[in-house]
Scaffold this motif. Sequence first.
Motif, short mmCIF file in Angstrom:
data_model
loop_
_atom_site.label_atom_id
_atom_site.label_comp_id
_atom_site.label_asym_id
_atom_site.label_seq_id
_atom_site.Cartn_x
_atom_site.Cartn_y
_atom_site.Cartn_z
N LEU A 128 0.83 -1.20 0.00
CA LEU A 128 0.00 0.00 0.00
C LEU A 128 0.87 1.25 0.00
CD1 LEU A 128 -2.81 1.26 0.12
CD2 LEU A 128 -2.69 1.10 2.62
N LEU A 129 1.92 1.26 0.81
CA LEU A 129 2.81 2.42 0.90
C LEU A 129 3.58 2.62 -0.40
CD1 LEU A 129 3.86 4.66 2.73
CD2 LEU A 129 5.65 3.08 3.50
N GLY A 132 1.26 3.73 -3.17
CA GLY A 132 0.92 5.13 -2.93
C GLY A 132 2.04 6.06 -3.35
N VAL A 135 2.05 6.25 -7.12
CA VAL A 135 0.94 7.07 -7.60
C VAL A 135 1.27 8.56 -7.47
CG1 VAL A 135 -1.44 7.77 -7.08
CG2 VAL A 135 -0.85 5.34 -7.22
N ILE A 136 1.81 8.95 -6.33
CA ILE A 136 2.17 10.36 -6.12
C ILE A 136 3.23 10.79 -7.12
CG2 ILE A 136 3.24 11.99 -4.53
CD1 ILE A 136 0.39 11.33 -3.79
N SER A 173 -7.52 15.00 -4.90
CA SER A 173 -7.61 13.85 -3.99
C SER A 173 -8.40 12.71 -4.62
CB SER A 173 -8.25 14.28 -2.67
OG SER A 173 -9.57 14.76 -2.88
N VAL A 176 -6.00 10.99 -7.20
CA VAL A 176 -4.91 10.24 -6.58
C VAL A 176 -5.43 8.99 -5.87
CG1 VAL A 176 -3.13 10.31 -4.79
CG2 VAL A 176 -3.39 12.23 -6.38
N ILE A 177 -6.49 9.15 -5.07
CA ILE A 177 -7.00 8.02 -4.29
C ILE A 177 -7.63 6.97 -5.20
CG2 ILE A 177 -8.62 7.30 -2.50
CD1 ILE A 177 -8.23 10.04 -1.20
N LEU A 180 -4.86 5.05 -6.74
CA LEU A 180 -4.32 4.12 -5.75
C LEU A 180 -5.21 2.89 -5.63
CD1 LEU A 180 -2.41 3.33 -3.43
CD2 LEU A 180 -3.77 4.78 -1.93
#
Length: 287
Positions: A128-129, A132, A135-136, A173, A176-177, A180
Amino acid sequence: MPIDRHISAACPFLLESDVLSLSSAFRLSGTKLCDSRTGIAHRLRAPGEQIVQAIVSGNAVHRVRTIALQQHIRNEQLTELLGFLNIIGALERQRSWWRYMLAWDLRLRDALLGIRYAPFSWRRQASLLAVGGGVIRASRPVILSIGLVTGLAAAGGLVHLASVIGLAAFGTSTFVISLLAHEMAHVVIIQRYGEAADVLQRGMRLGIIHRRLNRKAELCSALAGPITGIAYCCMWAASAYWYTPWAAIVCLLVAAFHCSSWLPWYGDGQTIREALGSKKDYHELSA
């Protein structure tokens, strides 16, 4: 100085002091460079094998160049090799924090001269990290563009400052989310079928790299990613409509972006097309 400016598009921007090493997903076995995530082995030929061996040991770019000269490798060949390693995510780069300003200065100067470099690939074991982070990194141009448009609109007095900032933050947001969620859906399906995965980011391209799966697994993964992203956007579109129709429109635009990954010549769409067109339970490397 960066490596080989004349054909720089094949290679990422590198300072002479940058330390190159091999990604943890790869190992050098004899004359083969093996990718532990995909099971692919790339056969190396001398003298390129010596360059890869130097990178495995961890060496500065100027040292790699010296070894290349000793092995009678031309700059063009060295650039091609480093470009290939970058594309598959095999390169790791270490750079002193205070040299980033020098790098940006040189890249800006080269950009004014029309010199372009390949984006540096970023590859990590999928979590997940890590997803993420990928993605950023891939979304930075989008985030910067939204910030620029928002600033210009607010400065020009075209819209109320609080409204445009709120809408920009909401749209960013959501993008991005949802992205993810899209990529994590791929990861969950892949792990469900017992395979490990890596996230590979290169410029604005983001993909999940894994060992070949059977046709059913490939179809499930290719369908699950976009559907998850679309579902997230539609959920927020329905909720945001009661606040402002513009927010709902933003969500639907992001949902359309997820639908584009089903185009038959790219990403999930290509995986689906090849899976459905196969006459047997094929194995395919999906990104």
